[in-house]
Enzyme design. Structure first.
Site, PDB file in Angstrom:
ATOM      1  N   ASN A  19      -6.974  -2.869   7.735  1.00 40.98           N
ATOM      2  CA  ASN A  19      -6.103  -2.646   8.896  1.00 40.98           C
ATOM      3  C   ASN A  19      -4.648  -3.018   8.603  1.00 40.98           C
ATOM      4  OD1 ASN A  19      -6.086  -5.421   8.885  1.00 40.98           O
ATOM      5  ND2 ASN A  19      -7.195  -5.687  10.809  1.00 40.98           N
ATOM      6  N   GLU A  39      -2.840 -10.455  11.355  1.00 43.27           N
ATOM      7  CA  GLU A  39      -3.548  -9.305  11.914  1.00 43.27           C
ATOM      8  C   GLU A  39      -2.594  -8.390  12.705  1.00 43.27           C
ATOM      9  OE1 GLU A  39      -6.368  -8.694  10.825  1.00 43.27           O
ATOM     10  OE2 GLU A  39      -7.946 -10.062  11.466  1.00 43.27           O
ATOM     11  N   HIS A  83      -3.563  -5.824   7.234  1.00 41.77           N
ATOM     12  CA  HIS A  83      -3.183  -7.239   7.307  1.00 41.77           C
ATOM     13  C   HIS A  83      -2.852  -7.782   5.924  1.00 41.77           C
ATOM     14  CE1 HIS A  83      -7.629  -8.800   7.068  1.00 41.77           C
ATOM     15  NE2 HIS A  83      -7.065  -8.982   5.893  1.00 41.77           N
ATOM     16  N   ASP A 142      -4.153 -18.361   2.767  1.00 41.14           N
ATOM     17  CA  ASP A 142      -4.899 -18.540   4.003  1.00 41.14           C
ATOM     18  C   ASP A 142      -6.229 -19.244   3.754  1.00 41.14           C
ATOM     19  OD1 ASP A 142      -6.049 -16.456   2.603  1.00 41.14           O
ATOM     20  OD2 ASP A 142      -5.666 -14.932   4.110  1.00 41.14           O
TER      21      ASP A 142
HETATM   22  C1  GLP Z   1      -9.157 -11.086   3.519  1.00 39.86           C
HETATM   23  C2  GLP Z   1      -7.973 -11.951   3.081  1.00 39.86           C
HETATM   24  C3  GLP Z   1      -6.817 -11.121   2.598  1.00 39.86           C
HETATM   25  C4  GLP Z   1      -7.306 -10.041   1.654  1.00 39.86           C
HETATM   26  C5  GLP Z   1      -8.249  -9.115   2.385  1.00 39.86           C
HETATM   27  C6  GLP Z   1      -8.740  -7.959   1.540  1.00 39.86           C
HETATM   28  O1  GLP Z   1      -9.118 -10.749   4.845  1.00 39.86           O
HETATM   29  N1  GLP Z   1      -7.529 -12.828   4.099  1.00 39.86           N
HETATM   30  O2  GLP Z   1      -5.871 -11.978   1.984  1.00 39.86           O
HETATM   31  O3  GLP Z   1      -6.219  -9.334   1.150  1.00 39.86           O
HETATM   32  O4  GLP Z   1      -9.363  -9.893   2.793  1.00 39.86           O
HETATM   33  O5  GLP Z   1      -9.850  -8.327   0.814  1.00 39.86           O
HETATM   34  P1  GLP Z   1     -10.441  -7.497  -0.403  1.00 39.86           P
HETATM   35  O6  GLP Z   1      -9.532  -7.725  -1.553  1.00 39.86           O
HETATM   36  O7  GLP Z   1     -11.790  -8.103  -0.633  1.00 39.86           O
HETATM   37  O8  GLP Z   1     -10.497  -6.078   0.029  1.00 39.86           O
END
Ligand code: GLP
Length: 261
Positions: free
Chosen positions: A150, A157, A152, A81
């Site tokens: 959440n 989402e 995702h 993404d």
């Molecule tokens: C973002 C990314 C996700 C990732 C998530 C969790 O929203 N789009 O791909 O898994 O954050 O991030 P973290 O690893 O910093 O908790």
């Protein structure tokens, strides 16, 4: 080393869960799963993720590459993404993150690394082209995932639908708030993103999901033990034939169905 847990429900026989002692243990274990794929096929296609969770894993891959245990010379990568709109040069972009945390430190050909263009004027074409390119390349061999608080994955989402291909998404307030910790202020967080769909993720031959810390515990419980619902996008992974979760004890804290072997 990690405690190995097994799943009791046959429907989820493709799911393996490793509970790591701590973040370092998690990073080493998860990096070993990725390194095995690279060793088995030096021309493999990696689906990569950003966020704070994979930083330790990327450091491990860098170390292995520097010790010549793995080579990225013929590896191709596709990231999940990118924020939209956001320039690749912006230090909050996922392209910038990938260069900083992995690509600049390994023997990868940067032309073989793909991150969605967060400034694409025609975002629809950008998304369609991305799906076609992945397909033409032969599909993703292993897709690395973090998970949002959440549930995702990528930027898919919670909502009414599971979306198959790469698409544009408006971020939820919960994600904007969670991700604002990495920006100077919440106003700087882009309100939208381009993301692979859960169909792209499910099409990967293998999936590796990592999660650490207490904030991920409910999402991990819903993902592994809840019903399969688009309100927890990661729950669809219960149906993937080859998915490995490497999570720490805090993220595993609410699991009840997984029993140590
Ligand atoms: C973002 C990314 C996700 C990732 C998530 C969790 O929203 N789009 O791909 O898994 O954050 O991030 P973290 O690893 O910093 O908790």
């Amino acid at each position: 080393m990690s405690e190995i847990l097994t799943y009791s429900n046959n429907r989820k026989s493709g799911v393996k869960v490793f509970v790591a002692d701590n973040y370092e243990d998690l990073s080493v274990k998860a990096a070993a799963v990725m390194a095995d794929v690279i060793k088995a096929d030096p021309k493999c296609i990696l689906g990569l993720a950003t966020g704070t969770s994979p930083i330790g894993l990327y450091n491990e891959l860098i170390r292995m590459n520097q010790e010549n245990a793995i080579s990225f010379a013929d590896v191709k990568t596709y990231n999940l993404d990118e924020y939209y709109p956001l320039a690749a040069e912006n230090d909050q972009s996922y392209r910038y993150f990938m260069n900083e945390h992995l690509f600049n430190h390994v023997n990868i050909n940067i032309a073989n690394t793909h991150v969605l263009n967060g400034l694409a004027e025609d975002w629809q074409k950008e998304c369609t082209d991305y799906d076609l390119e992945i397909e033409k390349a032969g599909g993703i061999d292993i897709q690395l995932l973090g998970i949002g608080n959440n549930g995702h994955i990528g930027f898919n989402e919670p909502g009414r639908d599971f979306i198959r291909g790469t698409h544009r998404v408006e971020l939820t307030e919960s994600t904007i708030t969670a991700n604002s910790r990495l920006f100077n202020s919440i106003d700087e967080v882009p309100r939208a993103a381009l993301t692979m769909g859960v169909g792209n993720i499910m099409a990967a031959k293998k999936v590796l999901l990592i999660a650490n810390g207490p904030k991920k515990a409910q999402a991990i419980k819903d993902t592994l033990e809840g019903e399969i619902t688009p309100y927890c996008q990661a729950s669809l992974l219960q149906l993937h034939p080859d998915v490995t979760f490497v999570i720490d004890k805090e993220a595993a804290a609410l699991l009840t169905e997984y029993k140590p072997l």
